[in-house]
Every structure is written in structure tokens, then in C-alpha cells.
Design an enzyme around this catalytic site. Structure first.
Site, PDB file in Angstrom:
ATOM      1  N   HIS A  48       0.837  -1.195   0.000  1.00 60.39           N
ATOM      2  CA  HIS A  48       0.000   0.000   0.000  1.00 60.39           C
ATOM      3  C   HIS A  48       0.877   1.251   0.000  1.00 60.39           C
ATOM      4  O   HIS A  48       2.002   1.240   0.522  1.00 60.39           O
ATOM      5  CB  HIS A  48      -0.918   0.006   1.215  1.00 60.39           C
ATOM      6  CG  HIS A  48      -1.976  -1.044   1.163  1.00 60.39           C
ATOM      7  ND1 HIS A  48      -3.122  -0.974   1.920  1.00 60.39           N
ATOM      8  CD2 HIS A  48      -2.079  -2.195   0.440  1.00 60.39           C
ATOM      9  CE1 HIS A  48      -3.878  -2.029   1.676  1.00 60.39           C
ATOM     10  NE2 HIS A  48      -3.261  -2.786   0.783  1.00 60.39           N
ATOM     11  N   GLU A  50       0.681   3.956   1.723  1.00 56.41           N
ATOM     12  CA  GLU A  50       1.037   4.430   3.063  1.00 56.41           C
ATOM     13  C   GLU A  50       2.255   3.696   3.610  1.00 56.41           C
ATOM     14  O   GLU A  50       3.152   4.310   4.182  1.00 56.41           O
ATOM     15  CB  GLU A  50      -0.144   4.252   4.030  1.00 56.41           C
ATOM     16  CG  GLU A  50      -1.372   5.062   3.686  1.00 56.41           C
ATOM     17  CD  GLU A  50      -2.391   4.312   2.833  1.00 56.41           C
ATOM     18  OE1 GLU A  50      -3.569   4.689   2.885  1.00 56.41           O
ATOM     19  OE2 GLU A  50      -2.007   3.369   2.114  1.00 56.41           O
ATOM     20  N   CYS A  78      -6.555   1.725   5.438  1.00 54.82           N
ATOM     21  CA  CYS A  78      -7.127   0.467   5.900  1.00 54.82           C
ATOM     22  C   CYS A  78      -6.547   0.179   7.291  1.00 54.82           C
ATOM     23  O   CYS A  78      -5.663   0.886   7.775  1.00 54.82           O
ATOM     24  CB  CYS A  78      -6.790  -0.654   4.918  1.00 54.82           C
ATOM     25  SG  CYS A  78      -5.034  -1.090   4.881  1.00 54.82           S
ATOM     26  N   CYS A  81      -2.700  -0.201   7.304  1.00 58.25           N
ATOM     27  CA  CYS A  81      -1.958   1.058   7.159  1.00 58.25           C
ATOM     28  C   CYS A  81      -2.092   1.939   8.393  1.00 58.25           C
ATOM     29  O   CYS A  81      -1.141   2.609   8.791  1.00 58.25           O
ATOM     30  CB  CYS A  81      -2.420   1.794   5.907  1.00 58.25           C
ATOM     31  SG  CYS A  81      -1.936   0.926   4.398  1.00 58.25           S
TER      32      CYS A  81
END
Length: 144
Positions: A48, A50, A78, A81
Site C-alpha cells: 500500500h 502508506e 485500511c 496502514c
């Protein structure tokens, strides 16, 4: 205004990498790292934006502690993250689109609401949503 400048960097990174998900970490009025999701490129569900931004910022700063830094992300983090932000010591997360928006766009792998993660992080991380939401939603349309 600072929120919009750093969010724009995240949006630009998402467009550059042709994904709706990207993040920028900033502190002391300057961007430290901007990275995009590479889930589909790497075939890695943990890739991801992040997480990539946290890793890049820590490498650049030569420390694993991001206390005092802010993460700007095109979509609400999410649970994974958000917990990565917690462990990195990030105090504030600014996001555009919501997890519900990502679900509407077909990203069902983000179906975990994040309520448990929010309960764990408590008041340690301030969450501020809806920043440049319209532009962040456009990224989903561009990705299609």
C-alpha cells in the site's frame, strides 16, 4: 492550505503511478516522501502507498520514528496502514476518499472497516477526512 499542498502531492503521485492510492509524509512544512500503491504491480497485498511512504520516510530520515509527521493519503487508511502509522509514531492522518468510496469503486479487499484499529490507536492518531475528496474520487474513475 498546507493540507491541500501535501494532498496534491499524493494525488499527483497516484496519477503518475496510475493508481488511486498514494500517500505523502510531511513534517516541518516540507514533503519527506511520496509513494503509491504497487499491489497489482508487485502482486503483494501489503504494498500500500502508506506503507511505502512510511518506509521511504524512515530511510530518508535514518530513523524508524515519525513522531510529529503527518501522513496525507488519497484514501482513508485500511486497518493495516493505520496500524503501520501507529507503529511509526505518526500523529495525524489526513485523507481524501473513504474506505466506503473505495468499496464502491470495486476495491473489496479494503472491506475491513478499521474500527478495531481505531480503537487500538485511540487518541494517538488524529484522523481528518474529506480533504480534496472530489479529486481523490476522480482517481478511482481514472483507474478504471
Amino acid at each position: 492550505m498546507e493540507n491541500k499542498n501535501f494532498m496534491q502531492l499524493a494525488i499527483d503521485k497516484a496519477r503518475e503511478d496510475k493508481t488511486p492510492f498514494a500517500a505523502c509524509i510531511a513534517g516541518d512544512g516540507k514533503a519527506i516522501a511520496c509513494e503509491a500503491s504497487s499491489v497489482f504491480i508487485d502482486n503483494d497485498p501489503t504494498s500500500h502507498g502508506e506503507v511505502h511512504a512510511i518506509r521511504a520516510a524512515c530511510r530518508k530520515l535514518k530513523k524508524p520514528d515519525l513522531h510529529g509527521y503527518v501522513l496525507y493519503t488519497t484514501c482513508q487508511p485500511c486497518a493495516m496502514c493505520l496500524m503501520a502509522c501507529y507503529w511509526a509514531g505518526i500523529n495525524k492522518v489526513v485523507y481524501g476518499a473513504t474506505l466506503a468510496d473505495s468499496k464502491k469503486a470495486g476495491f473489496h479487499e479494503l472491506d475491513v472497516s478499521g474500527k478495531l484499529a481505531k480503537r487500538i490507536v485511540g487518541n494517538r492518531i488524529k484522523l481528518h477526512g474529506g480533504v480534496m475528496k472530489g479529486q481523490c474520487l476522480e482517481l478511482f474513475k481514472e483507474f478504471e
